[in-house]
Scaffold this active site. Sequence first.
Site, mmCIF file in Angstrom:
data_model
loop_
_atom_site.group_PDB
_atom_site.id
_atom_site.type_symbol
_atom_site.label_atom_id
_atom_site.label_comp_id
_atom_site.label_asym_id
_atom_site.label_seq_id
_atom_site.Cartn_x
_atom_site.Cartn_y
_atom_site.Cartn_z
ATOM 1 N N ASP A 34 0.854 -1.189 0.000
ATOM 2 C CA ASP A 34 0.000 0.000 0.000
ATOM 3 C C ASP A 34 0.892 1.241 0.000
ATOM 4 O O ASP A 34 1.720 1.408 0.896
ATOM 5 C CB ASP A 34 -0.880 0.042 1.262
ATOM 6 C CG ASP A 34 -2.120 -0.856 1.148
ATOM 7 O OD1 ASP A 34 -2.396 -1.361 0.044
ATOM 8 O OD2 ASP A 34 -2.819 -1.025 2.173
ATOM 9 N N GLY A 112 -3.322 -5.380 1.760
ATOM 10 C CA GLY A 112 -4.077 -6.616 1.517
ATOM 11 C C GLY A 112 -4.464 -7.222 2.844
ATOM 12 O O GLY A 112 -3.681 -7.185 3.808
ATOM 13 N N GLN A 113 -5.651 -7.807 2.895
ATOM 14 C CA GLN A 113 -6.110 -8.385 4.164
ATOM 15 C C GLN A 113 -5.116 -9.404 4.717
ATOM 16 O O GLN A 113 -4.780 -9.381 5.896
ATOM 17 C CB GLN A 113 -7.475 -9.062 3.993
ATOM 18 C CG GLN A 113 -8.656 -8.134 4.104
ATOM 19 C CD GLN A 113 -8.966 -7.433 2.811
ATOM 20 O OE1 GLN A 113 -8.333 -7.675 1.793
ATOM 21 N NE2 GLN A 113 -9.942 -6.560 2.848
ATOM 22 N N GLU A 271 -13.276 -13.336 5.455
ATOM 23 C CA GLU A 271 -13.367 -11.896 5.673
ATOM 24 C C GLU A 271 -13.985 -11.247 4.438
ATOM 25 O O GLU A 271 -13.388 -11.212 3.373
ATOM 26 C CB GLU A 271 -11.965 -11.338 5.959
ATOM 27 C CG GLU A 271 -11.935 -9.879 6.317
ATOM 28 C CD GLU A 271 -12.840 -9.513 7.493
ATOM 29 O OE1 GLU A 271 -13.250 -10.412 8.259
ATOM 30 O OE2 GLU A 271 -13.161 -8.332 7.634
ATOM 31 N N THR A 345 -19.287 -2.098 12.934
ATOM 32 C CA THR A 345 -19.630 -0.807 12.366
ATOM 33 C C THR A 345 -19.003 0.255 13.255
ATOM 34 O O THR A 345 -18.399 -0.060 14.280
ATOM 35 C CB THR A 345 -21.164 -0.638 12.249
ATOM 36 O OG1 THR A 345 -21.433 0.546 11.506
ATOM 37 C CG2 THR A 345 -21.848 -0.523 13.604
ATOM 38 N N VAL A 431 -11.361 6.546 18.491
ATOM 39 C CA VAL A 431 -10.255 7.504 18.585
ATOM 40 C C VAL A 431 -10.670 8.790 17.874
ATOM 41 O O VAL A 431 -11.117 8.752 16.727
ATOM 42 C CB VAL A 431 -8.996 6.898 17.923
ATOM 43 C CG1 VAL A 431 -7.879 7.918 17.824
ATOM 44 C CG2 VAL A 431 -8.553 5.676 18.698
ATOM 45 N N ASP A 442 -9.834 -5.090 8.974
ATOM 46 C CA ASP A 442 -9.076 -6.353 9.023
ATOM 47 C C ASP A 442 -8.570 -6.604 10.437
ATOM 48 O O ASP A 442 -8.541 -7.745 10.908
ATOM 49 C CB ASP A 442 -7.857 -6.294 8.087
ATOM 50 C CG ASP A 442 -8.238 -5.829 6.700
ATOM 51 O OD1 ASP A 442 -9.408 -6.014 6.335
ATOM 52 O OD2 ASP A 442 -7.377 -5.272 6.011
HETATM 53 P P1 8BR Z 1 -14.241 -1.357 7.479
HETATM 54 O O1 8BR Z 1 -13.071 -0.824 6.732
HETATM 55 O O2 8BR Z 1 -14.437 -2.828 7.315
HETATM 56 O O3 8BR Z 1 -15.497 -0.578 7.314
HETATM 57 O O4 8BR Z 1 -13.839 -1.185 9.005
HETATM 58 C C1 8BR Z 1 -13.595 0.048 9.515
HETATM 59 C C2 8BR Z 1 -13.934 0.035 10.973
HETATM 60 O O5 8BR Z 1 -12.974 0.820 11.633
HETATM 61 C C3 8BR Z 1 -15.279 0.662 11.317
HETATM 62 O O6 8BR Z 1 -16.304 -0.284 11.340
HETATM 63 C C4 8BR Z 1 -15.036 1.228 12.711
HETATM 64 O O7 8BR Z 1 -15.471 0.298 13.675
HETATM 65 C C5 8BR Z 1 -13.519 1.349 12.809
HETATM 66 N N1 8BR Z 1 -13.070 2.725 12.974
HETATM 67 C C6 8BR Z 1 -13.069 3.771 12.112
HETATM 68 BR BR1 8BR Z 1 -13.604 3.748 10.374
HETATM 69 N N2 8BR Z 1 -12.602 4.907 12.633
HETATM 70 C C7 8BR Z 1 -12.266 4.595 13.886
HETATM 71 C C8 8BR Z 1 -11.740 5.347 14.973
HETATM 72 N N3 8BR Z 1 -11.458 6.633 14.825
HETATM 73 N N4 8BR Z 1 -11.536 4.707 16.158
HETATM 74 C C9 8BR Z 1 -11.813 3.396 16.295
HETATM 75 N N5 8BR Z 1 -12.329 2.633 15.302
HETATM 76 C C10 8BR Z 1 -12.559 3.214 14.114
HETATM 77 C C1 GLC Z 2 -8.001 -4.002 0.161
HETATM 78 C C2 GLC Z 2 -6.992 -3.186 -0.619
HETATM 79 C C3 GLC Z 2 -5.662 -3.121 0.080
HETATM 80 C C4 GLC Z 2 -5.830 -2.710 1.524
HETATM 81 C C5 GLC Z 2 -6.886 -3.554 2.219
HETATM 82 C C6 GLC Z 2 -7.157 -3.022 3.596
HETATM 83 O O1 GLC Z 2 -7.609 -5.345 0.150
HETATM 84 O O2 GLC Z 2 -6.814 -3.728 -1.902
HETATM 85 O O3 GLC Z 2 -4.831 -2.236 -0.594
HETATM 86 O O4 GLC Z 2 -4.613 -2.829 2.203
HETATM 87 O O5 GLC Z 2 -8.080 -3.550 1.489
HETATM 88 O O6 GLC Z 2 -8.235 -3.641 4.171
#
Ligand code: 8BR
Ligand code: GLC
Length: 457
Positions: A34, A112-113, A271, A345, A431, A442
Amino acid sequence: MRLWKGLYMNAYENVTNAMPRVRGVLLAYNTNVDGLKYLETNDLEERIERVGRERVFELVEKPPGRIRNLEELFAGILWSITHGKAAEWFVESDEVREYLMEWGWDELRMGGQAGIMANLLGGVYRVPVVVHVPQNTETQAGLFMDGPIYVPRFYDSAFELVHPREAVEDGEDLIHYIYEFPRGFRVFEVEAPRENRFIANADDYNARVYMRREFREHFKKIAERVDLAIISGLHVLKERYSDGSTYRDVLDRVASQLRVLNRLGVKSHFEFAYTASEAVREGIIEMLGNFTSVGLNEVELASVMEIVGDSTLAEEVLNGDLFATIDAMNLLMDETGIERIHFHTYGHYMALTRYRGEHVRDALLFAALAAAAKAMHGNLERLPQVRDALSVPTNERAFPLVEALEREMDMENGIVDMTDRQLAFVPTKIVASPKSTVGIGDTISSSAILGEFARTL
Ligand code: 8BR
Ligand code: GLC
């Protein structure tokens, strides 16, 4: 809510004490590099002016979903900023790839995950992991942390596991250009409603869920070394490729590897990630019952409801309706037979399981600490950073949801007992000014499944 403070502390202790019991975790398939850039208003405005502001804004209204020229690149970035939403588009032009390379990055990170989870589980939690790395170039290998992180190497029929830095090879750097912006970020008249990122994906390997020969030919030998597998990276699949192959070919290969894992009694977690193609999404949902567990966020659960539920339910999930979300999780469990569904979420997580126990809730709490630490530091390096997240305040906005669940479903200490299922609910730690957002999902899912699973050993 003093209750949660105590629960958080206990969860941290319980999970970290159990983690050393895990013999090995397999992480496949997507690992990449990344390149993170923190966007700057002036720079971005100048670049957009140069390619033609009017055209770019027109495209934001009709997002092409892929990048064939610079107008489409900037339309993608602007689309994400306008909506405060994450998006990931493929770069299909060599000229744009050159431009991206020249524009550069502020920071190179593991991507990548599978790669992100490898550094977290192996590098931070010190649990042995075997990871699939499509192209283990010097740049890619250099992003792996020290620790029990391994890639398999086969010589004739002999097999060894080595740290990725001991297995560097020639190949292509698979770079994903990640454009991060904070809440309130402004470009021209547009303002970001929340922090997020746009990803320009310049990677021909993960796009097809490339599987290395070792994984295709010796999968059983690899699987015998682990007791948990986390599978990811299928979301980028296209319905059809120019050589005539389709997403089905890839899903069939994954299904056969899953059969090997199941025969060996290895638990498996899938995932989820936002999967644009409906056909691919449907194919993945059909396979879910063969996994032990699945992790997803609100957008992903809604997209699944478009297929197994209806659009009203999908809409309610997307709008954050708590009881609709619980209905959706139950429906997904009914439809697939999967044993565990972990929903995350902004502000709270839930896990629906076909089994009971406080270890399920504790694992969610531990995951929330890891997520807060990740948001704070961008990159996690040491376990004490996760412990320090105990001082981040618990999200008070989730307390009305806790009360509703206590009232409507007799929840106690974050646990609802249903006849044949259990629902665990936790308010998370948020945060205030996160360093970046990529990879938090992830971090949440892998910390929760590992934290829960470790306590069953
Ligand atoms: P996704 O990328 O799968 O949506 O996961 C992102 C997750 O990161 C959100 O569901 C939320 O719970 C967490 N997150 C985010 Br966005 N901002 C955050 C923060 N400032 N502090 C803690 N958790 C956060
Ligand atoms: C996706 C993107 C990758 C990133 C990851 C984070 O897999 O392709 O670049 O690091 O999501 O969750």
